[in-house]
Design an enzyme around this catalytic site. Structure first.
Site, mmCIF file in Angstrom:
data_model
loop_
_atom_site.group_PDB
_atom_site.id
_atom_site.type_symbol
_atom_site.label_atom_id
_atom_site.label_comp_id
_atom_site.label_asym_id
_atom_site.label_seq_id
_atom_site.Cartn_x
_atom_site.Cartn_y
_atom_site.Cartn_z
ATOM 1 N N ARG A 139 1.044 -1.113 -0.055
ATOM 2 C CA ARG A 139 -0.047 0.033 -0.197
ATOM 3 C C ARG A 139 0.901 1.238 0.215
ATOM 4 O O ARG A 139 0.335 2.196 0.152
ATOM 5 C CB ARG A 139 -1.020 0.036 1.127
ATOM 6 N N ASP A 194 -7.472 4.934 -5.967
ATOM 7 C CA ASP A 194 -6.140 5.801 -5.225
ATOM 8 C C ASP A 194 -4.993 5.114 -6.117
ATOM 9 O O ASP A 194 -4.154 6.115 -6.452
ATOM 10 C CB ASP A 194 -6.075 5.477 -3.851
ATOM 11 N N ASP A 248 -14.541 -3.975 -4.082
ATOM 12 C CA ASP A 248 -15.808 -3.049 -3.770
ATOM 13 C C ASP A 248 -16.631 -2.724 -4.864
ATOM 14 O O ASP A 248 -17.744 -2.285 -4.835
ATOM 15 C CB ASP A 248 -15.190 -1.801 -3.094
ATOM 16 N N TYR A 294 -32.384 -18.044 14.695
ATOM 17 C CA TYR A 294 -31.251 -16.785 14.965
ATOM 18 C C TYR A 294 -31.658 -15.696 13.862
ATOM 19 O O TYR A 294 -32.161 -15.936 12.590
ATOM 20 C CB TYR A 294 -29.895 -17.251 14.758
ATOM 21 N N ARG A 324 -16.698 -0.256 1.868
ATOM 22 C CA ARG A 324 -16.201 0.833 2.798
ATOM 23 C C ARG A 324 -16.851 2.064 2.110
ATOM 24 O O ARG A 324 -17.523 2.957 2.734
ATOM 25 C CB ARG A 324 -14.772 1.170 2.907
ATOM 26 N N GLU A 373 -12.588 -13.684 2.868
ATOM 27 C CA GLU A 373 -12.957 -14.884 2.172
ATOM 28 C C GLU A 373 -13.470 -14.821 0.712
ATOM 29 O O GLU A 373 -13.176 -15.664 -0.218
ATOM 30 C CB GLU A 373 -14.599 -15.385 2.652
#
Length: 544
Positions: A141, A172, A201, A239, A248, A419
């Site tokens: 990065r 970026d 993403d 559940y 993000r 994953e």
């Protein structure tokens, strides 16, 4: 290295190429381009790489190509198909001229600066065809943005007689690729820089980039897991599963997974921002759905949450924007982590301080602590799924007292990240990435710099895809980063008037009440084409 039967079978898979990239290739140029916004500022910052034309590759006539060596860098988080960009690039540069060499810079952009590299030979390349991960050369990065980095990189570029650098990364990383291309062009160094669109993403897309690579595979992987959870949920019937997925800065993954699996609830960050919802509004929305299902005798359900949702709540977004500026102040650099929260609070407006103090301590603390290399809050460290389920439980306790909730509420929590990032690429991503690598090689051969390799018409069969390049400056605008205005590639958010969101919105009320789960099952690598080779629902709806 020992290999599984799947690895052996996948290694033999031959990615499909668009017609325009098979055999001899000709580059056809379109009209000049301009940036999506802030045209004057972007043009002033990139005088040598601004306004260049779009490029499309079509079948051409065979010709001899001079020898050229190429360097390649993987930047940022892993995405399925990265190795196929490299294999496509390798095959194409060797096809242009067998004497061409490909050098991989180790552990990302830092490898270029530190002169850490390896030559990628056929034996190495063949080990990684159609595999997931970035382990062939590793990633990193490090941000390429300083003149001394550019000059240090130039030393090894000259030493290895490299004509062009290909940077595989997200928005970026590709912004940095454009800055590097502009610098080398301004200095007339004769070094080309080409980018490739990577991010699971899905937020690196626009009029020219239909989808970023890795999105297809990651969404199919997460949807398989969510489908498995839904099956268990429907079997055990006891559940509510709160499932956080990657995303993000945008909710593309959450939305695609919802379209594939039909959960009871899927939050879409962009809608939360548009509606001006508070954290309490979100909690009320989920609690209401839990109560309605409980009244039908269904004390179970699934909730999909994009990891960045907290940043889209308007009051918290304003708080984060000020925190980013405060933490970018020179005096913030010298304080310890223990002092950071108090320092941040002492600089907040009364309005933002009130929001900060209203948040659970752990969340508030995370918002005020370390940023990632791009100056962003590390939202993946905030356990939003647990925060929301805890707040929903508290709301339901109140509803029990006033008689509006008579059911049970037990929870399980999941976060799907890694994953999907290193899964073996789907047929789509294997083909798409191989074509991107081939396009990158052709852009270099055509003498281009400051371009991103692209492949369009991706819902058609691969033979009908259209390959080419887009000037990176075309995708740029000015945004505030680390307290100052910088040129960056504009992120693509979920469009609330777009076909994918509309298809979801039309069904979600029914999904919230009924158990309408769909179980996509494992990604199929072979078998019927209607199972194996489907594009994402997002792409299908966008291009219907």
């Amino acid at each position: 290295m020992e290999k599984s039967a799947l690895q052996i079978a996948r290694a033999a898979y031959q990615p499909k190429l668009p017609r325009g990239l098979k055999g001899a290739v000709k580059a056809v140029e379109g009209a000049p381009t301009q940036s999506v916004d802030n045209q004057e500022e972007i043009k002033a910052l990139f005088p040598n790489t601004y306004g260049m034309p779009l490029v499309e590759f079509v079948p051409g006539e065979a010709k001899a190509h001079e020898k050229m060596n190429v360097g390649i860098i993987l930047s940022g988080g892993q995405a399925p198909g990265g190795h196929n960009v490299i294999t496509g690039l390798f095959d194409a540069v060797k096809c242009l001229n067998p004497e061409n060499r490909l050098y991989g810079f180790i552990l990302g952009p830092g490898g270029l600066v530190d002169h850490n590299y390896m030559e990628l030979t056929k034996d190495i390349i063949d080990e990684y065809r159609n595999t997931g991960g970035f382990d062939m050369i590793g990633s990193g990065r490090t941000k390429l943005e300083k003149v001394e980095q550019f000059e240090k990189g130039l030393e090894i570029i000259r030493q290895l007689d490299i004509k062009a650098i290909v940077i595989i990364g997200g928005d970026d990383s590709n912004t940095n690729a454009c800055v590097l291309a502009e610098y080398y062009a301004a200095k007339k160094y004769g070094v080309q820089v080409i980018g490739c669109p990577k991010t699971i993403d899905g937020d690196l897309k626009n009029s020219q980039i239909e989808t970023s690579f890795g999105f297809d595979t990651a969404c199919k992987t997460y949807s398989e897991l969510i489908g498995n959870i839904e099956r268990d949920c429907n079997s055990a019937r006891k559940y509510w599963h709160f499932i956080k997925v990657m995303g993000r800065s945008a909710s593309h993954i959450a939305l695609e997974c919802a379209l594939q699996t039909q959960p009871n609830i899927c939050l879409v960050s962009e809608e939360i921002e548009q509606k001006g919802m508070s954290l309490d509004d979100i909690v009320d929305y989920i609690a209401e759905a839990v109560a309605v299902r409980a009244a039908d005798g269904n004390n179970f359900g699934t909730v999909i949450i994009p990891e960045g949702v907290i940043e889209f709540i308007p009051a918290i977004k304003k708080l984060i924007a000020q925190l980013n500026d405060v933490l970018a102040l020179p005096e913030a650099k010298d304080i310890s982590r223990d002092e950071q929260v108090d320092f941040a609070k002492s600089h907040l407006t009364d309005e933002n301080l009130a929001v900060f103090n209203s948040l659970p301590v752990g969340v508030a603390r995370q918002l005020a602590l370390d940023r990632d290399p791009h100056g962003n809050v590390q939202v993946s460290l905030i356990e939003t799924e647990k925060l929301l389920s805890t707040m929903v439980a508290q709301k339901l306790e109140k509803m029990k007292k006033d008689g509006t909730f008579k059911g049970k509420f037990a929870t399980q929590h999941h976060f799907f990240g890694y994953e999907g990032r290193c899964a073996a690429p789907s047929n789509f991503d294997a083909d798409y990435c191989y074509a991107l690598g081939t396009s990158a090689a052709q852009l270099i051969a055509a003498g281009k710099t400051g371009y991103m390799a692209i492949v369009k018409n991706t819902t058609a069969p691969a033979d009908e895809w259209k390959a080419g390049g887009v000037p990176i400056t075309m995708m740029m605008n000015m945004e505030r980063r680390n307290g100052e205005m910088k040129p960056v590639i504009r992120k693509a958010l979920v469009e609330l008037d777009g076909a994918p969101f509309k298809a979801f919105a039309a069904q979600r009320d029914r999904w919230a009440r009924e158990t309408a789960y769909v179980y996509p099952g494992p990604i199929q690598y072979w078998g019927p084409s209607e199972v194996c080779d489907q594009p994402t629902k997002t792409l299908t709806l966008e291009q219907a």
